[in-house]
Write an enzyme that holds these catalytic residues in place. Structure first.
Site, PDB file in Angstrom:
ATOM      1  N   CYS A  66      -7.093  -8.933   3.181  1.00  0.00           N
ATOM      2  CA  CYS A  66      -8.140  -9.813   2.660  1.00  0.00           C
ATOM      3  C   CYS A  66      -7.572 -11.050   1.965  1.00  0.00           C
ATOM      4  CB  CYS A  66      -9.049  -9.055   1.683  1.00  0.00           C
ATOM      5  SG  CYS A  66      -8.195  -8.373   0.257  1.00  0.00           S
ATOM      6  N   CYS A 114     -10.351  -3.801  -2.027  1.00  0.00           N
ATOM      7  CA  CYS A 114      -9.978  -4.786  -3.044  1.00  0.00           C
ATOM      8  C   CYS A 114      -9.664  -4.124  -4.379  1.00  0.00           C
ATOM      9  CB  CYS A 114     -11.101  -5.802  -3.237  1.00  0.00           C
ATOM     10  SG  CYS A 114     -11.426  -6.810  -1.783  1.00  0.00           S
TER      11      CYS A 114
END
Length: 203
Positions: free
Chosen positions: A39, A110
């Site tokens: 990401c 995340c």
């Protein structure tokens, strides 16, 4: 567009705690860095430690990341102050998500940046002080690197807590819910521990 995060995520994202203002002048006792190519997030975590008690007295961080990465690391930095190094080393993504009262499934990856960087910072502290790192002392094999789930975690959920399906194991640990590369091995271990548990109950 509806806000998909909890109020706690919103609070930590809009009012992040313990941000590291200047990593060049900060005098840390341990430093950890990780990057998530998936990401594009990058994370730096630094800690100060009461060396006599081996307790974290300060945890600061800096990130280039999304709302989830910012909120989860802010929450982590509050959680670990006052913890022993060993206790903080065992903090998992699930603990952070519980602190934030949940994250969207597609954002779970995340949340692992902060705890990985923290473990690196703790290991760095031990290395600087001429001691074996926690990773060197641990004999627990990691199965899911994204969510820091070990073979022992799977064993505990199945054998001690009675989890019966792989889907339930995922609900409890989030194993194989990020990149998915560990799913085959995770399912094999789950089946082995489930069989072992069933045999023990039949004895």
């Amino acid at each position: 567009m509806d806000w998909i995060y909890t109020d706690k995520v919103r609070d930590h994202f809009q009012n992040p705690r313990n941000i590291l203002d200047d990593d060049k002048t900060y005098s840390e006792d341990g430093k950890g860095y990780v990057g998530n190519a998936k990401c594009g997030d990058m994370m730096l975590v630094v800690i100060k430690v009461d060396k006599e008690k081996q307790i974290i007295t300060e945890c600061k961080w800096k990130t280039y990341g999304c709302a989830s990465a910012i909120a989860s690391t802010s929450a982590l930095s509050v959680m670990v102050v006052g913890m022993s190094l060993e206790e903080a080393y065992r903090v998992k993504p699930q603990d952070i998500m519980n602190q934030l009262e949940g994250l969207p499934t597609h954002k779970i990856h995340c949340s692992v940046l902060g705890d990985k960087a923290l473990r690196n910072a703790i290991d760095d502290f031990y290395s600087r002080n001429g001691m074996l790192t926690m990773s060197q002392k641990s004999d627990e094999r990691t199965v899911c690197y994204c969510l820091n789930v070990t073979e022992g975690d799977i064993r505990k959920k199945v054998v001690e807590e009675g989890v019966k399906t792989f889907e339930d194991l995922q609900k409890h640990t989030k194993i194989s819910t990020s990149c998915g590369n560990c799913e085959k091995e995770a399912r094999t271990l789950f089946d082995e521990f489930l069989l072992l548990n069933n045999e023990d109950h039949h004895d």
